[in-house]
Design a protein around this motif. Sequence first.
Motif, PDB file in Angstrom:
ATOM      1  N   TYR A  25      -5.905   8.051  -3.197  1.00 28.74           N
ATOM      2  CA  TYR A  25      -6.679   7.588  -1.959  1.00 28.74           C
ATOM      3  C   TYR A  25      -7.732   8.493  -1.531  1.00 28.74           C
ATOM      4  O   TYR A  25      -7.877   9.635  -1.472  1.00 28.74           O
ATOM      5  CB  TYR A  25      -5.794   7.777  -0.701  1.00 28.74           C
ATOM      6  CG  TYR A  25      -6.383   7.246   0.544  1.00 28.74           C
ATOM      7  CD1 TYR A  25      -6.533   6.022   0.669  1.00 28.74           C
ATOM      8  CD2 TYR A  25      -6.863   8.109   1.489  1.00 28.74           C
ATOM      9  CE1 TYR A  25      -6.983   5.324   1.710  1.00 28.74           C
ATOM     10  CE2 TYR A  25      -7.597   7.693   2.642  1.00 28.74           C
ATOM     11  CZ  TYR A  25      -7.499   6.141   2.853  1.00 28.74           C
ATOM     12  OH  TYR A  25      -8.100   5.655   3.756  1.00 28.74           O
ATOM     13  N   GLU A  81      -6.939   0.940   1.898  1.00 29.57           N
ATOM     14  CA  GLU A  81      -6.079   1.370   0.861  1.00 29.57           C
ATOM     15  C   GLU A  81      -5.991   0.488  -0.414  1.00 29.57           C
ATOM     16  O   GLU A  81      -5.859  -0.615  -0.295  1.00 29.57           O
ATOM     17  CB  GLU A  81      -4.549   1.810   1.633  1.00 29.57           C
ATOM     18  CG  GLU A  81      -4.439   2.918   2.258  1.00 29.57           C
ATOM     19  CD  GLU A  81      -3.133   2.903   2.568  1.00 29.57           C
ATOM     20  OE1 GLU A  81      -1.991   3.509   1.838  1.00 29.57           O
ATOM     21  OE2 GLU A  81      -2.575   2.551   3.877  1.00 29.57           O
ATOM     22  N   SER A  86       5.576   4.342   2.113  1.00 20.49           N
ATOM     23  CA  SER A  86       5.865   5.476   2.620  1.00 20.49           C
ATOM     24  C   SER A  86       6.872   4.990   3.696  1.00 20.49           C
ATOM     25  O   SER A  86       7.817   5.635   3.931  1.00 20.49           O
ATOM     26  CB  SER A  86       4.938   6.243   3.203  1.00 20.49           C
ATOM     27  OG  SER A  86       5.221   7.307   4.200  1.00 20.49           O
ATOM     28  N   SER A 104       6.558  11.005   2.421  1.00 23.94           N
ATOM     29  CA  SER A 104       5.288  10.938   2.822  1.00 23.94           C
ATOM     30  C   SER A 104       4.372  10.228   2.189  1.00 23.94           C
ATOM     31  O   SER A 104       4.537  10.020   0.967  1.00 23.94           O
ATOM     32  CB  SER A 104       4.689  12.595   2.704  1.00 23.94           C
ATOM     33  OG  SER A 104       4.558  12.928   1.587  1.00 23.94           O
ATOM     34  N   VAL A 105       3.171   9.733   2.591  1.00 22.51           N
ATOM     35  CA  VAL A 105       2.151   8.904   1.715  1.00 22.51           C
ATOM     36  C   VAL A 105       1.689   9.952   0.431  1.00 22.51           C
ATOM     37  O   VAL A 105       1.693   9.270  -0.553  1.00 22.51           O
ATOM     38  CB  VAL A 105       1.057   8.520   2.782  1.00 22.51           C
ATOM     39  CG1 VAL A 105      -0.261   7.790   1.825  1.00 22.51           C
ATOM     40  CG2 VAL A 105       1.275   7.707   3.869  1.00 22.51           C
ATOM     41  N   SER A 159       0.910   3.305   2.351  1.00 17.05           N
ATOM     42  CA  SER A 159       1.393   3.738   3.538  1.00 17.05           C
ATOM     43  C   SER A 159       2.645   2.833   3.728  1.00 17.05           C
ATOM     44  O   SER A 159       3.703   3.249   4.342  1.00 17.05           O
ATOM     45  CB  SER A 159       0.664   3.437   4.563  1.00 17.05           C
ATOM     46  OG  SER A 159      -0.572   4.331   4.587  1.00 17.05           O
ATOM     47  N   GLU A 160       2.811   1.527   3.356  1.00 14.02           N
ATOM     48  CA  GLU A 160       3.833   0.662   3.584  1.00 14.02           C
ATOM     49  C   GLU A 160       5.007   1.334   2.723  1.00 14.02           C
ATOM     50  O   GLU A 160       5.933   1.084   3.155  1.00 14.02           O
ATOM     51  CB  GLU A 160       3.464  -0.603   3.059  1.00 14.02           C
ATOM     52  CG  GLU A 160       2.269  -1.402   3.792  1.00 14.02           C
ATOM     53  CD  GLU A 160       1.625  -2.514   3.277  1.00 14.02           C
ATOM     54  OE1 GLU A 160       1.307  -3.385   4.227  1.00 14.02           O
ATOM     55  OE2 GLU A 160       1.694  -3.040   2.090  1.00 14.02           O
ATOM     56  N   THR A 206       0.873  -1.419   0.105  1.00 12.16           N
ATOM     57  CA  THR A 206       0.069  -0.035  -0.028  1.00 12.16           C
ATOM     58  C   THR A 206       0.992   1.161  -0.011  1.00 12.16           C
ATOM     59  O   THR A 206       2.055   1.125   0.239  1.00 12.16           O
ATOM     60  CB  THR A 206      -0.888  -0.004   1.249  1.00 12.16           C
ATOM     61  OG1 THR A 206       0.216   0.108   2.394  1.00 12.16           O
ATOM     62  CG2 THR A 206      -1.908  -1.162   1.520  1.00 12.16           C
TER      63      THR A 206
END
Length: 99
Positions: free
Chosen positions: A79, A93, A29, A35-36, A26-27, A24
Amino acid sequence: MTDQETTTTTRQRIADALRADPATASELSANVGVSVSSVYGHLQHVARSVHGQDGEQFLVAPPECRNCGFSAFDDPVNYPSRCPECRSEGIEEAVFKIE
């Protein structure tokens, strides 16, 4: 910074991570150290550069609403803030992969 981080671009590190395992934003990032929101910008460029290169494909399991299951979002490489069907903000996500 490691030697790899100084010799490869952020986009190359993201692409390499997605070749190894689905992830994802986030992962990515956390793994790449950006940053995401920045990851989403890089993903759009990675998707264009990978398309058709050496037979590789940029694959996306789209985001999905945890409440109603809606997954037909207009832009899966983004997103969404809420579900257009039920207005829930509980969105899983998207998961990205290069294979």
